[in-house]
Design a protein around this motif. Structure first.
Motif, mmCIF file in Angstrom:
data_model
loop_
_atom_site.group_PDB
_atom_site.id
_atom_site.type_symbol
_atom_site.label_atom_id
_atom_site.label_comp_id
_atom_site.label_asym_id
_atom_site.label_seq_id
_atom_site.Cartn_x
_atom_site.Cartn_y
_atom_site.Cartn_z
ATOM 1 N N UNK A 34 0.828 -1.206 0.000
ATOM 2 C CA UNK A 34 0.000 0.000 0.000
ATOM 3 C C UNK A 34 0.863 1.256 0.000
ATOM 4 N N UNK A 35 1.946 1.226 0.753
ATOM 5 C CA UNK A 35 2.856 2.374 0.795
ATOM 6 C C UNK A 35 3.543 2.591 -0.549
ATOM 7 N N UNK A 36 3.876 1.509 -1.223
ATOM 8 C CA UNK A 36 4.507 1.615 -2.546
ATOM 9 C C UNK A 36 3.524 2.188 -3.568
ATOM 10 N N UNK A 37 2.276 1.744 -3.515
ATOM 11 C CA UNK A 37 1.261 2.269 -4.430
ATOM 12 C C UNK A 37 0.996 3.750 -4.150
ATOM 13 N N UNK A 38 0.948 4.099 -2.878
ATOM 14 C CA UNK A 38 0.717 5.494 -2.474
ATOM 15 C C UNK A 38 1.841 6.399 -3.000
ATOM 16 N N UNK A 39 3.083 5.980 -2.759
ATOM 17 C CA UNK A 39 4.230 6.772 -3.212
ATOM 18 C C UNK A 39 4.263 6.865 -4.738
ATOM 19 N N UNK A 40 3.965 5.758 -5.401
ATOM 20 C CA UNK A 40 3.970 5.749 -6.869
ATOM 21 C C UNK A 40 2.925 6.703 -7.412
ATOM 22 N N UNK A 41 1.774 6.749 -6.761
ATOM 23 C CA UNK A 41 0.687 7.630 -7.219
ATOM 24 C C UNK A 41 1.118 9.093 -7.147
ATOM 25 N N UNK A 42 1.679 9.500 -6.009
ATOM 26 C CA UNK A 42 2.068 10.906 -5.852
ATOM 27 C C UNK A 42 3.230 11.271 -6.773
ATOM 28 N N UNK A 43 4.155 10.347 -6.978
ATOM 29 C CA UNK A 43 5.274 10.624 -7.891
ATOM 30 C C UNK A 43 4.769 10.718 -9.326
ATOM 31 N N UNK A 44 3.906 9.789 -9.691
ATOM 32 C CA UNK A 44 3.371 9.777 -11.059
ATOM 33 C C UNK A 44 2.557 11.039 -11.360
ATOM 34 N N UNK A 45 1.719 11.472 -10.417
ATOM 35 C CA UNK A 45 0.894 12.662 -10.632
ATOM 36 C C UNK A 45 1.753 13.917 -10.740
ATOM 37 N N UNK A 46 2.839 13.981 -9.958
ATOM 38 C CA UNK A 46 3.781 15.107 -9.999
ATOM 39 C C UNK A 46 3.092 16.461 -9.764
ATOM 40 N N UNK A 129 2.126 13.267 4.106
ATOM 41 C CA UNK A 129 1.666 12.328 3.078
ATOM 42 C C UNK A 129 2.845 11.517 2.544
ATOM 43 N N UNK A 130 3.927 11.503 3.299
ATOM 44 C CA UNK A 130 5.098 10.707 2.934
ATOM 45 C C UNK A 130 4.880 9.245 3.319
ATOM 46 N N UNK A 131 5.805 8.403 2.895
ATOM 47 C CA UNK A 131 5.836 7.014 3.334
ATOM 48 C C UNK A 131 7.114 6.808 4.131
ATOM 49 N N UNK A 132 7.123 5.866 5.081
ATOM 50 C CA UNK A 132 6.056 4.920 5.418
ATOM 51 C C UNK A 132 4.895 5.564 6.181
ATOM 52 N N UNK A 133 3.782 4.817 6.262
ATOM 53 C CA UNK A 133 2.621 5.273 7.001
ATOM 54 C C UNK A 133 2.875 5.169 8.500
ATOM 55 N N UNK A 134 2.046 5.807 9.315
ATOM 56 C CA UNK A 134 2.145 5.618 10.764
ATOM 57 C C UNK A 134 1.823 4.172 11.142
ATOM 58 N N UNK A 135 2.126 3.797 12.353
ATOM 59 C CA UNK A 135 1.828 2.447 12.819
ATOM 60 C C UNK A 135 0.318 2.242 12.918
ATOM 61 N N UNK A 136 -0.105 0.993 12.899
ATOM 62 C CA UNK A 136 -1.524 0.674 13.036
ATOM 63 C C UNK A 136 -2.072 1.169 14.362
ATOM 64 N N UNK A 137 -1.262 1.098 15.415
ATOM 65 C CA UNK A 137 -1.686 1.554 16.733
ATOM 66 C C UNK A 137 -1.967 3.052 16.712
ATOM 67 N N UNK A 138 -1.077 3.813 16.075
ATOM 68 C CA UNK A 138 -1.272 5.264 15.977
ATOM 69 C C UNK A 138 -2.551 5.592 15.212
ATOM 70 N N UNK A 139 -2.755 4.919 14.079
ATOM 71 C CA UNK A 139 -3.973 5.164 13.300
ATOM 72 C C UNK A 139 -5.216 4.767 14.085
ATOM 73 N N UNK A 140 -5.130 3.671 14.831
ATOM 74 C CA UNK A 140 -6.287 3.190 15.598
ATOM 75 C C UNK A 140 -6.712 4.203 16.655
ATOM 76 N N UNK A 141 -5.750 4.699 17.437
ATOM 77 C CA UNK A 141 -6.160 5.608 18.512
ATOM 78 C C UNK A 141 -6.610 6.959 17.960
ATOM 79 N N UNK A 142 -6.017 7.412 16.857
ATOM 80 C CA UNK A 142 -6.455 8.678 16.262
ATOM 81 C C UNK A 142 -7.862 8.564 15.687
ATOM 82 N N UNK A 143 -8.136 7.482 14.970
ATOM 83 C CA UNK A 143 -9.462 7.289 14.387
ATOM 84 C C UNK A 143 -10.510 7.091 15.477
ATOM 85 N N UNK A 144 -10.148 6.415 16.552
ATOM 86 C CA UNK A 144 -11.074 6.253 17.680
ATOM 87 C C UNK A 144 -11.448 7.616 18.264
ATOM 88 N N UNK A 145 -10.457 8.468 18.441
ATOM 89 C CA UNK A 145 -10.710 9.824 18.942
ATOM 90 C C UNK A 145 -11.609 10.590 17.982
#
Length: 310
Positions: A34-46, A129-145
């Protein structure tokens, strides 16, 4: 062009196809697919502004209508009638189509414009919006909030637009369907779309403004989950595996269906807490519970008075 990902710097030729860009980026160590696809998308769009705008617009359309299609199929499948909360009320194809056209107008003429200015805001307040993404734990507690904060926002503003002229001018449109269905989740007046929608988009922005700790991918996941919650709440179905059977504070379709059925009460979006503690639950079950509580209080008061007289 040269791109930096974490501690890795890599040269990528300009005007390459997306696949060519991906073939280069996939060799960067430490990144998942997912991180590779994300980075490729932003690089490709330029063009980060255009890339983020297009990403969020497509994300919203695909996730919204993609989630609505299963509910449309369920509505047309007799087997599921036993799970329908209001089994004698089904939206016609004409109603579904009219609702779809109205929602699309809202998406293109109300929501699309601010979406294209989302990236500059993100850069201003430090959304990464860089890669790598945050950890799953970080995303979990932020989304819960975000879920709890959005629920509070939704409760108070939703309750507010049920009063007087606010209801007649703004919120009445959303209550056209007393028996809601998935597509009707965003069938609303433009003012309501912006007002209640701020709880979904604005809360992450405010969070990042104060914490300087949020990733664009986390916002994507949050928006997807919030869309699914809103659509499922309007589905009109109650299943034995519905989430509120396992997470008792979760609202779910039975909670919001009562709101549409009675046109009052059950104002929260995701949870039952605000309605429970502020005594704004809707429906016959809630009415019976309130009557039972009031009766118990009255009996206790009477006993105290009798004891005092003795």
């Amino acid at each position: 062009m040269s791109q930096v990902f974490g501690s890795n710097s890599i040269d990528i030729p300009s005007k390459e196809s997306f696949w060519s860009v991906y073939q280069t980026i996939k060799n960067i160590p430490g990144l998942n697919i997912m991180e590779k696809l994300w980075a490729s998308y932003y690089v490709y769009m330029d063009n980060d502004l255009f890339a983020t705008g297009l990403l969020f617009f497509l994300l919203h359309e695909i996730m919204y209508f993609g989630r609505c299609i299963p509910w449309y199929i369920i509505d047309r499948t007799p087997y599921f009638k036993k799970y329908k909360i209001q089994p004698n009320h089904y939206p016609s194809d004409k109603e579904q189509w009219e609702c779809t056209k109205s929602v699309l107008k809202s998406h293109f003429f109300v929501e699309a414009f601010p979406i294209w200015f989302f990236h500059p805001i993100c850069e201003k307040i430090g959304v990464s919006y860089d890669v790598p993404f945050p950890s799953l734990l970080t995303m979990f507690y932020q989304i819960t909030i975000f879920f709890f904060l959005e629920d509070a926002w939704h409760y108070w503003f939703h309750r507010g637009i049920h009063y007087g002229s606010f209801y007649r001018i703004i919120h009445k449109q959303h209550h056209r369907y007393a028996a809601p269905f998935g597509l009707a989740a965003e069938y609303a007046h433009p003012i309501e779309v912006m007002l209640l929608g701020f709880g979904t988009v604005g809360i992450p922005i405010v969070w990042c403004y104060f914490t300087r700790n949020l990733h664009l991918f986390t916002i994507c996941v949050w928006i997807t989950l919030r869309l699914f919650q809103a659509i499922d709440a309007h589905s009109g179905y109650e299943f034995p595996i519905s989430l509120h059977h396992f997470l008792f504070i979760w609202a779910g379709a039975d909670h919001h269906d009562e709101h549409h059925h009675h046109f009052i009460g059950n104002y929260a979006s995701s949870f039952r807490l605000w309605d429970y503690f502020l005594d704004t639950e809707a429906g016959d079950t809630a009415k019976q519970t309130r009557e039972k509580i009031n009766k118990t209080k009255a009996e206790k008061t009477a006993k105290v008075q009798v004891s005092a007289e003795k």
